[in-house]
Write a protein that holds these residues in place. Structure first.
Motif, short mmCIF file in Angstrom:
data_model
loop_
_atom_site.label_atom_id
_atom_site.label_comp_id
_atom_site.label_asym_id
_atom_site.label_seq_id
_atom_site.Cartn_x
_atom_site.Cartn_y
_atom_site.Cartn_z
N SER A 1 -1.46 1.42 -3.18
CA SER A 1 -0.08 1.40 -2.69
C SER A 1 0.26 0.05 -2.07
O SER A 1 1.34 -0.50 -2.32
CB SER A 1 0.13 2.51 -1.66
OG SER A 1 1.44 2.49 -1.15
N ARG B 1 0.78 -2.45 -4.83
CA ARG B 1 2.08 -2.25 -5.50
C ARG B 1 3.22 -2.81 -4.66
O ARG B 1 4.12 -3.47 -5.17
CB ARG B 1 2.30 -0.77 -5.79
CG ARG B 1 3.62 -0.49 -6.51
CD ARG B 1 3.98 0.98 -6.51
NE ARG B 1 4.19 1.52 -5.19
CZ ARG B 1 5.27 1.31 -4.45
NH1 ARG B 1 6.26 0.54 -4.90
NH2 ARG B 1 5.38 1.86 -3.26
N SER C 1 6.11 -2.88 -8.57
CA SER C 1 5.42 -2.20 -9.66
C SER C 1 4.20 -3.03 -10.06
O SER C 1 4.07 -4.19 -9.66
CB SER C 1 6.35 -2.02 -10.86
OG SER C 1 6.75 -3.28 -11.38
N VAL D 1 -2.24 -0.34 -14.08
CA VAL D 1 -1.93 1.08 -13.92
C VAL D 1 -2.88 1.92 -14.76
O VAL D 1 -3.42 2.94 -14.28
CB VAL D 1 -0.47 1.36 -14.31
CG1 VAL D 1 -0.18 2.87 -14.25
CG2 VAL D 1 0.49 0.60 -13.40
N LEU E 1 -0.75 6.97 -4.05
CA LEU E 1 -1.35 5.64 -4.14
C LEU E 1 -2.00 5.22 -2.83
O LEU E 1 -2.93 4.43 -2.82
CB LEU E 1 -0.31 4.62 -4.57
CG LEU E 1 0.28 4.81 -5.98
CD1 LEU E 1 1.30 3.73 -6.28
CD2 LEU E 1 -0.81 4.81 -7.05
N SER F 1 4.02 3.65 -10.26
CA SER F 1 3.22 2.42 -10.41
C SER F 1 3.82 1.48 -11.45
O SER F 1 3.76 0.26 -11.30
CB SER F 1 1.78 2.77 -10.79
OG SER F 1 1.16 3.58 -9.82
#
Length: 385
Positions: free
Chosen positions: A124, A127, A134, A140, A166, A273
């Motif tokens: 997370s 990201r 993303s 991913v 995440l 993601s």
């Protein structure tokens, strides 16, 4: 021990924890029901790292474990025992329990401590560091592929994670896996304090970035963590767990419960993601149900609604939403295309959308299993560029 106000325990830096076995080095992170600390383990075998992470539960969470309301410790013990003789690669992607003990804080509160390997920060966090919020499709694929292996193993033990996100997928500590390298890093980055004198959270970094190349991303390794909300299969959980933690149809409808709730979560975090967090506010339950129907093109099966205790709260007698009469359908492919994510090709979107649809079946019996998803074409190139 220093203060355990607000039910969190903050052990003194540089002091022993649990006799003289562990020495507290620094704070790694804090959650709602636990804090995590880097410790030096004096009792580890010579061929393993002296450093580990200790998750210290709040007094309330410790009581929940002792009363049998929270199953994290029993699940971790089961996984650790079975992993010793298992040929399955699933445990490679799960946090493994090394030790557990209980300490008493200055107020007399008991705190369960669970020792695990040292990990880095979450997927997370990676990201969120990206301009588009993303990650590249190859990253991913790798993350989802490894997470599914861990999840498949949990499900084989009849354990349902229920809080798959995440934030609960961490990168392995590969950058400082050598103790001497870790010690050099700790020396160059000493403990930092908050204004009130308490230690700041200082997780161990990794070398990955949001634009790490496909070639380098092959070396990524992640683990699923936090079984604090995990449930045994076959046991109906509380309404609070279903509604607040499982944002899938059965959570709102108070319907059937099983391992497929984790599969729904896999579909959601795959979408997140690839394109970043969605814009609509899905906090309203009616809107969330509507978005489910619009984005997947599905309607709730009559048999499922018939079993749902909350059916009449959201649906009329014909199965239509009571407060949102008109839906605006959009395919997953179109929704993902609308984000205009650089590098996400039409073929990537096609495969990803098919994978996500396999996760987001309203009828949980039609959802793919974790093992089936591992073999999905979307993940065919995972861990190889």
């Amino acid at each position: 021990m220093s203060s355990d106000s607000l039910s969190h325990l903050s052990p003194p830096i540089g002091k022993p924890l649990h006799g003289s076995h562990y020495t507290v080095i620094r704070k790694l992170g804090k959650g709602e029901t636990a804090t995590t600390w880097l410790v030096r383990d004096a009792g580890r075998p010579r061929d393993t790292s002296e450093y580990a992470a200790v998750k210290i539960l709040t007094a309330e969470a410790t009581l929940d474990v002792e009363r049998g309301h929270v199953h994290e410790l029993e699940f971790l013990k089961d996984i650790a025992q079975r992993a010793q003789t298992s040929d399955d690669e699933g445990p490679d992607y799960l946090a493994i329990l090394l030790d557990d003990f209980t300490v008493t804080g200055p107020s007399g509160n008991r705190h369960l401590c669970m020792v695990q390997h040292l990990y880095s920060t979450s997927v997370s966090a990676l990201r969120r560091s990206a301009p588009t919020k993303s990650l590249p499709v190859y990253t991913v694929r790798n993350v989802i592929f490894m997470a599914l292996h861990g999840l498949a193993y949990l499900h084989s033990l009849n354990i349902i994670h229920t809080d798959l996100k995440l934030d609960n997928i961490l990168f392995a500590n590969t950058l400082y896996s050598d103790d001497r390298e870790l010690e050099r890093y700790l020396s160059a980055n000493p403990v930092e304090l908050e204004e009130d004198g308490s230690p700041k959270s200082q997780p161990i970094p990794h070398k990955w970035t949001y634009d790490t190349s496909a070639f380098e991303a092959e070396l990524m390794s992640v683990v699923l963590i936090d079984l604090g909300h995990a449930q045994p299969a076959g046991v109906q959980p509380t309404a609070d767990l279903l509604v607040r933690r499982l944002f899938e149809p059965r959570g709102y409808l108070w319907s059937d419960f099983g391992s497929a709730v984790d599969i729904w979560a896999i579909g959601c975090l795959t979408f997140e993601s690839l394109v970043g967090p969605g814009e609509p506010d899905w906090s309203l339950e009616d809107d969330h149900l509507a978005k489910m129907m619009e984005l997947t093109g599905q309607h709730f099966p009559p048999a499922m609604l018939a079993r749902a205790k909350n059916r009449d709260k959201y649906f009329d007698k014909d199965g239509n939403l009571l407060r949102i009469p008109e839906l605006v359908p959009v395919t997953l492919e179109q929704a993902m295309t609308n984000y205009k994510i650089p590098g996400l090709t039409e073929q990537d979107i096609k495969l990803a959308a098919d994978f996500i649809r396999a996760c987001l079946k309203f009828d949980y019996k039609e959802r793919a299993t974790a093992t089936e998803l591992i073999a999905h074409p979307f993940l065919e190139d995972a861990l190889r560029c």
